[in-house]
Design an enzyme around this catalytic site. Structure first.
Site, short mmCIF file in Angstrom:
data_model
loop_
_atom_site.label_atom_id
_atom_site.label_comp_id
_atom_site.label_asym_id
_atom_site.label_seq_id
_atom_site.Cartn_x
_atom_site.Cartn_y
_atom_site.Cartn_z
N SER A 293 121.98 48.47 53.37
CA SER A 293 121.80 49.48 52.21
C SER A 293 120.39 50.20 52.17
CB SER A 293 121.87 48.36 51.02
OG SER A 293 121.46 49.18 49.75
N ALA A 294 120.49 51.38 51.87
CA ALA A 294 119.30 52.25 51.98
C ALA A 294 118.45 51.53 50.55
CB ALA A 294 119.54 53.51 51.85
N LYS B 65 124.63 60.47 47.53
CA LYS B 65 125.05 59.06 47.75
C LYS B 65 124.52 58.34 49.11
CE LYS B 65 129.54 58.61 45.42
NZ LYS B 65 130.91 58.68 45.83
N GLU C 9 131.62 52.09 54.28
CA GLU C 9 130.50 53.04 53.57
C GLU C 9 131.23 53.72 52.67
OE1 GLU C 9 127.61 54.48 52.69
OE2 GLU C 9 126.27 53.32 54.07
N ASP C 10 130.60 54.03 51.63
CA ASP C 10 131.32 55.02 50.55
C ASP C 10 130.72 56.28 50.74
OD1 ASP C 10 128.86 54.06 49.31
OD2 ASP C 10 129.53 54.81 47.37
N LYS D 44 119.61 57.39 56.06
CA LYS D 44 120.99 57.65 56.52
C LYS D 44 121.06 59.21 56.18
CE LYS D 44 123.03 53.47 54.77
NZ LYS D 44 123.64 52.58 53.62
N ASP E 248 127.56 48.48 53.48
CA ASP E 248 126.87 49.16 52.30
C ASP E 248 126.94 48.47 51.32
OD1 ASP E 248 125.19 50.98 51.21
OD2 ASP E 248 127.19 52.00 50.56
N LEU E 249 125.92 48.63 50.36
CA LEU E 249 126.14 47.84 49.11
C LEU E 249 126.54 48.75 47.97
CD1 LEU E 249 125.29 45.16 47.46
CD2 LEU E 249 122.92 46.03 47.32
N ASP E 250 125.70 49.78 47.58
CA ASP E 250 126.15 50.48 46.44
C ASP E 250 127.24 51.44 46.59
OD1 ASP E 250 123.46 50.02 44.77
OD2 ASP E 250 122.51 51.29 46.31
N THR F 108 127.40 50.30 41.56
CA THR F 108 125.90 50.78 41.35
C THR F 108 125.99 52.32 41.55
OG1 THR F 108 125.41 49.80 43.32
CG2 THR F 108 124.55 48.90 41.27
C1 BG6 Z 1 121.62 53.99 48.23
C2 BG6 Z 1 122.20 54.63 47.30
O1 BG6 Z 1 122.31 52.52 48.30
O2 BG6 Z 1 120.30 53.61 47.78
C3 BG6 Z 1 121.49 55.76 46.78
O3 BG6 Z 1 123.45 55.11 47.36
C4 BG6 Z 1 119.84 55.43 46.57
O4 BG6 Z 1 121.80 56.61 45.86
C5 BG6 Z 1 119.52 54.61 47.61
O5 BG6 Z 1 119.05 56.60 46.32
C6 BG6 Z 1 118.15 54.03 47.51
O6 BG6 Z 1 117.99 53.26 46.47
P1 BG6 Z 1 116.91 52.80 45.73
O7 BG6 Z 1 117.07 51.52 44.92
O8 BG6 Z 1 115.74 52.15 46.70
O9 BG6 Z 1 116.15 53.69 45.13
MG MG Z 2 126.64 53.49 49.04
#
Ligand code: BG6
Ligand code: MG
Length: 323
Positions: A207-208, A138, A262-263, A238, A102-104, A110
């Site tokens: 990453s979402a 999250k 994942e976090d 997710k 996962d990224l964030d 972030t």
């Molecule tokens: C996830 C974050 O990686 O991405 C979420 O943990 C976030 O908090 C989701 O809502 C979607 O991100 P974005 O940048 O497309 O709004």
């Molecule tokens: Mg995350």
């Protein structure tokens, strides 16, 4: 035959139907090397092989099937057997071929930026926002996050109003990450990914976030990933397994060859639903479903998780024939 089948499935296999889902909790008698059974379930043919090294669930025919293993949801696909630890938690090391990050909140610092942007939006439209709501957001995509935020709204919002709110939150978020650089990598993140590649494994990102490509460029780590799943093409957020399955497919690997990191609780559920083992990064209470939880990505040592080679069925030992 009928009695022995029932004894294996219900007795040792721990099979029950929970909420319409076939749910297993297999045990292995001390004197046994292993056992197998097959069963038909709503047009599908499933095979379960139990050994000390793990339980292998295979869908032999039929549409993808949701099952549970010690309460953990897995989705079976034809030709993609899923292996789980007998105890319910995966044991390590295993012969993984890839790690899907996962990224964030795992690689980039972030999670706090997303949190702050939602909090600002919530304050502006008069909605409550505390850490519990923040934790639920999250890992969840933008639109699904907004729906969670609006659970406490006293009036309904039109689709156009929701679009505008989601865009406003994204603007707040983008204003912050515009200034990001490699200094915004979480400590040890670059090394964790680089060491995974040096160990001969592939790496992917699940990453979402639709901002992931921009963020990867800003952080200077885009070249460290063999495949980046496109959040824009993912239809189910997710905890649905779609994005982790897409990442495994993008690498050309079976889900069971991949370890997910994942976090977020929603992310851990997504990894498990994909049939992968999960490393949680962060708080053990929030991530209690993960197979193992590390306090930070800096503690991720690929040699703790991955052995170089995948063993064949023969090397794992003999399994008795299907009853
Ligand atoms: C996830 C974050 O990686 O991405 C979420 O943990 C976030 O908090 C989701 O809502 C979607 O991100 P974005 O940048 O497309 O709004
Ligand atoms: Mg995350």
């Amino acid at each position: 035959m009928g009695g022995s089948w029932l004894g294996l499935t219900w007795g040792f296999g721990g099979l029950r139907c929970v909420d319409g889902v076939p749910s297993f909790a297999p045990t292995l008698p001390a004197a046994w090397q292993g056992y197998r059974f097959g069963m038909r379930w709503r047009g599908r043919q499933v095979r379960v092989a139990v050994q000390a090294q793990g339980v292998e669930y295979s869908l032999l025919e039929g549409a993808p099937l949701e099952i549970r293993h010690h309460g953990r949801t897995l989705t079976l696909h034809v030709d993609h057997p899923v292996t789980c630890a007998l105890s319910g938690k995966a044991s390590f090391p295993q012969s993984f071929k890839a790690v899907i990050f996962d990224l964030d909140g795992v690689i980039a610092d972030t999670a706090v930026v997303h949190h702050a942007a939602w909090k600002k939006l919530a304050a502006e439209i008069g909605l409550p926002f505390d850490d519990a709501v923040g934790e639920r957001l999250k890992g969840v995509d933008r639109r699904a996050s907004l729906e969670i935020l609006l659970e406490n709204a006293t009036h309904s919002y039109s689709e156009a109003e929701k679009d505008a709110l989601a865009t406003r939150k994204n603007d707040y978020y983008r204003q912050q990450i515009e200034h990001f650089g490699p200094e915004n990598l979480l400590p040890g993140a670059r090394e964790a990914v680089a060491a995974t590649r040096r160990a001969g494994l592939k790496t992917a990102l699940a990453s979402a976030s639709r901002n992931a490509p921009l963020l990867l460029e800003r952080l200077g780590i885009a070249e460290l990933f063999d495949y980046v799943a496109d959040a824009g093409n993912i239809r189910h957020a997710k905890p649905d397994p779609e994005i982790f399955l897409a990442a495994a497919a993008g690498l050309g690997l079976a889900p069971t060859d991949c370890l997910g990191v994942e976090d977020a609780a929603a992310g851990v559920a997504s990894i498990h639903a994909a049939g992968m083992a999960a490393v949680g990064i962060g708080d053990t209470r929030a991530l209690h479903q993960a197979d193992v939880v590390l306090p930070a990505i800096a503690a991720f040592d690929i040699t703790d998780f991955a052995t170089p080679e995948k063993k064949t069925q023969d090397e794992r030992g003999h399994v008795p024939p299907i009853v």
